[in-house]
Design an enzyme around this catalytic site. Sequence first.
Site, PDB file in Angstrom:
ATOM      1  CB  SER A 187     -22.776  75.746  11.876  1.00  0.00           C
ATOM      2  OG  SER A 187     -22.772  76.637  10.790  1.00  0.00           O
ATOM      3  CG  HIS A 215     -21.080  72.578  14.544  1.00  0.00           C
ATOM      4  ND1 HIS A 215     -21.407  72.930  15.831  1.00  0.00           N
ATOM      5  CD2 HIS A 215     -21.006  73.732  13.853  1.00  0.00           C
ATOM      6  CE1 HIS A 215     -21.548  74.243  15.906  1.00  0.00           C
ATOM      7  NE2 HIS A 215     -21.304  74.753  14.719  1.00  0.00           N
ATOM      8  CE  LYS A 246     -18.470  75.945  16.365  1.00  0.00           C
ATOM      9  NZ  LYS A 246     -18.125  76.147  14.972  1.00  0.00           N
TER      10      LYS A 246
HETATM   11  C1  PLP Z   1     -17.568  77.387  14.336  1.00  0.00           C
HETATM   12  C2  PLP Z   1     -17.198  76.969  12.980  1.00  0.00           C
HETATM   13  C3  PLP Z   1     -15.964  77.314  12.448  1.00  0.00           C
HETATM   14  C4  PLP Z   1     -15.023  78.231  13.159  1.00  0.00           C
HETATM   15  O1  PLP Z   1     -14.421  77.635  14.242  1.00  0.00           O
HETATM   16  P1  PLP Z   1     -13.735  78.556  15.376  1.00  0.00           P
HETATM   17  O2  PLP Z   1     -12.766  77.650  16.011  1.00  0.00           O
HETATM   18  O3  PLP Z   1     -14.841  79.002  16.282  1.00  0.00           O
HETATM   19  O4  PLP Z   1     -13.092  79.695  14.677  1.00  0.00           O
HETATM   20  C5  PLP Z   1     -15.634  76.820  11.195  1.00  0.00           C
HETATM   21  N1  PLP Z   1     -16.485  76.039  10.503  1.00  0.00           N
HETATM   22  C6  PLP Z   1     -17.705  75.704  10.981  1.00  0.00           C
HETATM   23  C7  PLP Z   1     -18.616  74.836  10.172  1.00  0.00           C
HETATM   24  C8  PLP Z   1     -18.106  76.168  12.234  1.00  0.00           C
HETATM   25  O5  PLP Z   1     -19.301  75.861  12.698  1.00  0.00           O
END
Ligand code: PLP
Length: 404
Positions: A187, A215, A246
């Site tokens: 990320s 992602h 996302k």
């Molecule tokens: C954003 C993210 C999460 C968490 O996801 P949410 O739905 O925002 O809680 C988990 N793993 C990775 C790699 C992320 O980038």
Amino acid sequence: MATATRTNPLSYLTEQLNDLKAKGTYFRLRVLEDEQAPECTFDGKRVINLASNNYLGLTTHPKLREAALEATRKYGVGSGAVRTIAGTMKIHMELEQKIARFKNAEACVVFQSGFAANAGTVSAVLGKDDFIISDQLNHASIIDGARLSRAKILVFEHKNMADAEAKLAGIADQAGQKLLISDGVFSMDGDIGPLPALCDLAEKYSAIMMVDDAHASGVLGRNGRGTIDHFNVHGRVDIQVGTLSKAIGALGGYVCGSRDLIEFLYHRARPFLFSTSHPPSVAATCIAAFEVLENEPERIEKLWENTRFWKNELALLGFDIGGKSTPASETPITPIIIGDGKLTMEFSRELFKEGVLGTGITFPTVPEGKARIRTMMTATHTRDELERALEVLQKVGRNMGILS
Ligand SMILES: *Cc1c(COP(=O)(O)O)cnc(C)c1O
């Protein structure tokens, strides 16, 4: 009893905040006053938004909006209970079936967030006699899940397969379960996890293979099916995690895998058991989002077209966009590496004054000395918006001595 004046027991927190202020990494939350969009208003200022994970522009898609409103009218605003008590609505089941089909998996369970999906799953499938072999740059929710599980945590150097293999070989004669785990897309740097090599290792050492595709969902693979599809390692990843927060544009996380894995999580994953399920509007929004992924592949094409343009232009301006002292991004996440935390936060503030939102990311989210502005492309940025943002980046970069 008279209330004696006492010293504030939380004063040590104020001291820590003062430390952050002295270091220049203290921040205030920027408040969005309209929709999450490529151009929007934060703190009363119109800015080009380079900071959101809204890869496909789905936060404001008319079909998703309508789905949420219709579900609210039909089913109300809340689910009323945790899933295992009375909070499983038909629409929750429909969403899980939809995702399982999309991901080519036997079954799916949806959690309240991607964070809850990772933390809840890792801590449920492992116990104190087990082992987790985890990439150094894996997401915080994986790290927390590992800690909650009380399994032994072996961290391998980022994407270093020799190191991962050494860690697996070192515990080959131990009795516990082994879980090999990686982000699909990392990320903070935007590089892609080496799934085929990881799957080989998992098979060689009889480890469970888990990938967090937060992602990658909606970004990589056919119609945004993620890294498992991108690398065509279907059937070789036992636990696939994705987020609905996302590219999908709403909120939530999910796990795909075998029917028994999902049944087990229904029985043992603590966020599933002890925290209320999504409002029906969220489930309906997500169902509509997967339909958009299937029916509007041009959004993903546009995302990648913008990404190529953006990376190319940033490099031409002379920014360090990774690949030297940090991993090279291969996705719409493009870091502008500054190094110093304080300078990074100043750069971010100056960009904002000039109408560009690029969030500064510093230690401990990224290693000390690797502070950066993390820019994110979306399918809905126009060429004009990107060109204006580039002009601001160049001007502020030169003024601050970041660009020569
Ligand atoms: C954003 C993210 C999460 C968490 O996801 P949410 O739905 O925002 O809680 C988990 N793993 C990775 C790699 C992320 O980038």
